[in-house]
Motif scaffolding. Sequence first.
Motif, PDB file in Angstrom:
ATOM      1  N   GLY A   3       0.768  -1.234   0.000  1.00 51.49           N
ATOM      2  CA  GLY A   3       0.000   0.000   0.000  1.00 51.49           C
ATOM      3  C   GLY A   3       0.802   1.288   0.000  1.00 51.49           C
ATOM      4  O   GLY A   3       0.218   2.351   0.063  1.00 51.49           O
ATOM      5  N   THR A   4       2.111   1.225  -0.055  1.00 54.07           N
ATOM      6  CA  THR A   4       2.906   2.457  -0.012  1.00 54.07           C
ATOM      7  C   THR A   4       3.307   2.947  -1.390  1.00 54.07           C
ATOM      8  O   THR A   4       3.863   4.013  -1.518  1.00 54.07           O
ATOM      9  CB  THR A   4       4.191   2.261   0.822  1.00 54.07           C
ATOM     10  N   ARG A   5       3.017   2.181  -2.406  1.00 54.58           N
ATOM     11  CA  ARG A   5       3.422   2.529  -3.766  1.00 54.58           C
ATOM     12  C   ARG A   5       2.271   3.234  -4.469  1.00 54.58           C
ATOM     13  O   ARG A   5       1.134   2.786  -4.394  1.00 54.58           O
ATOM     14  CB  ARG A   5       3.843   1.234  -4.443  1.00 54.58           C
ATOM     15  N   PRO A   6       2.555   4.341  -5.158  1.00 50.09           N
ATOM     16  CA  PRO A   6       1.493   5.038  -5.883  1.00 50.09           C
ATOM     17  C   PRO A   6       0.831   4.132  -6.919  1.00 50.09           C
ATOM     18  O   PRO A   6       1.486   3.287  -7.527  1.00 50.09           O
ATOM     19  CB  PRO A   6       2.222   6.197  -6.569  1.00 50.09           C
ATOM     20  N   GLU A   7      -0.452   4.314  -7.103  1.00 50.63           N
ATOM     21  CA  GLU A   7      -1.221   3.536  -8.065  1.00 50.63           C
ATOM     22  C   GLU A   7      -0.609   3.650  -9.454  1.00 50.63           C
ATOM     23  O   GLU A   7      -0.287   4.726  -9.916  1.00 50.63           O
ATOM     24  CB  GLU A   7      -2.662   4.056  -8.113  1.00 50.63           C
ATOM     25  N   GLY A   8      -0.409   2.510 -10.107  1.00 49.69           N
ATOM     26  CA  GLY A   8       0.083   2.517 -11.477  1.00 49.69           C
ATOM     27  C   GLY A   8       1.593   2.611 -11.628  1.00 49.69           C
ATOM     28  O   GLY A   8       2.094   2.586 -12.733  1.00 49.69           O
ATOM     29  N   GLU A   9       2.332   2.727 -10.535  1.00 51.45           N
ATOM     30  CA  GLU A   9       3.781   2.815 -10.647  1.00 51.45           C
ATOM     31  C   GLU A   9       4.328   1.434 -11.025  1.00 51.45           C
ATOM     32  O   GLU A   9       4.083   0.445 -10.346  1.00 51.45           O
ATOM     33  CB  GLU A   9       4.400   3.284  -9.335  1.00 51.45           C
ATOM     34  N   THR A  10       5.068   1.376 -12.105  1.00 50.58           N
ATOM     35  CA  THR A  10       5.565   0.108 -12.616  1.00 50.58           C
ATOM     36  C   THR A  10       6.867  -0.304 -11.942  1.00 50.58           C
ATOM     37  O   THR A  10       7.550   0.517 -11.322  1.00 50.58           O
ATOM     38  CB  THR A  10       5.807   0.200 -14.130  1.00 50.58           C
ATOM     39  N   LEU A  11       7.205  -1.571 -12.124  1.00 44.03           N
ATOM     40  CA  LEU A  11       8.474  -2.077 -11.618  1.00 44.03           C
ATOM     41  C   LEU A  11       9.630  -1.309 -12.252  1.00 44.03           C
ATOM     42  O   LEU A  11      10.576  -0.926 -11.573  1.00 44.03           O
ATOM     43  CB  LEU A  11       8.597  -3.573 -11.922  1.00 44.03           C
ATOM     44  N   ALA A  12       9.537  -1.067 -13.554  1.00 40.82           N
ATOM     45  CA  ALA A  12      10.595  -0.321 -14.251  1.00 40.82           C
ATOM     46  C   ALA A  12      10.737   1.088 -13.689  1.00 40.82           C
ATOM     47  O   ALA A  12      11.858   1.590 -13.537  1.00 40.82           O
ATOM     48  CB  ALA A  12      10.314  -0.274 -15.746  1.00 40.82           C
ATOM     49  N   ALA A  13       9.635   1.723 -13.379  1.00 40.88           N
ATOM     50  CA  ALA A  13       9.688   3.082 -12.825  1.00 40.88           C
ATOM     51  C   ALA A  13      10.320   3.072 -11.429  1.00 40.88           C
ATOM     52  O   ALA A  13      11.176   3.915 -11.132  1.00 40.88           O
ATOM     53  CB  ALA A  13       8.295   3.694 -12.769  1.00 40.88           C
ATOM     54  N   ARG A  14       9.917   2.135 -10.607  1.00 39.61           N
ATOM     55  CA  ARG A  14      10.483   2.028  -9.257  1.00 39.61           C
ATOM     56  C   ARG A  14      11.979   1.728  -9.330  1.00 39.61           C
ATOM     57  O   ARG A  14      12.780   2.317  -8.590  1.00 39.61           O
ATOM     58  CB  ARG A  14       9.755   0.966  -8.457  1.00 39.61           C
ATOM     59  N   ALA A  15      12.351   0.799 -10.219  1.00 39.88           N
ATOM     60  CA  ALA A  15      13.765   0.462 -10.379  1.00 39.88           C
ATOM     61  C   ALA A  15      14.544   1.659 -10.905  1.00 39.88           C
ATOM     62  O   ALA A  15      15.658   1.929 -10.452  1.00 39.88           O
ATOM     63  CB  ALA A  15      13.911  -0.740 -11.306  1.00 39.88           C
TER      64      ALA A  15
END
Length: 103
Positions: A3-15
């Motif tokens: 629940g701490t990750r913004p909606e729609g944030e992808t693995l590639a974006a987080r990485a």
Amino acid sequence: MIGTRPEGETLAARAGQAFTAFRGGDRAALDELVGLLTPLLWHTVRGQGVDPVAAEDVVQTIWMRLLHSSDSIRDPQTVVKWLLTAARREAWPLRLSRPMTDH
């Protein structure tokens, strides 16, 4: 964390964000990147037919290569692709050296 990750944030974006922070000097961001992508790298290497012991070595080698090559990655959003490609390439010779068996 759940629940701490913004909606729609992808693995590639987080990485990409973690990789950018790491290149900016944030050592904790490398830990985040490793935690985020090691399961994917492990799955990729094992999917290439590499045994678990060798897979550990391959994944560790990939992380070391990233440390040595981080400046060559122009777009941080491509770090996942870079790591996956490196994992497949590193696993390939190990896969070729396995004896062929009939199933």
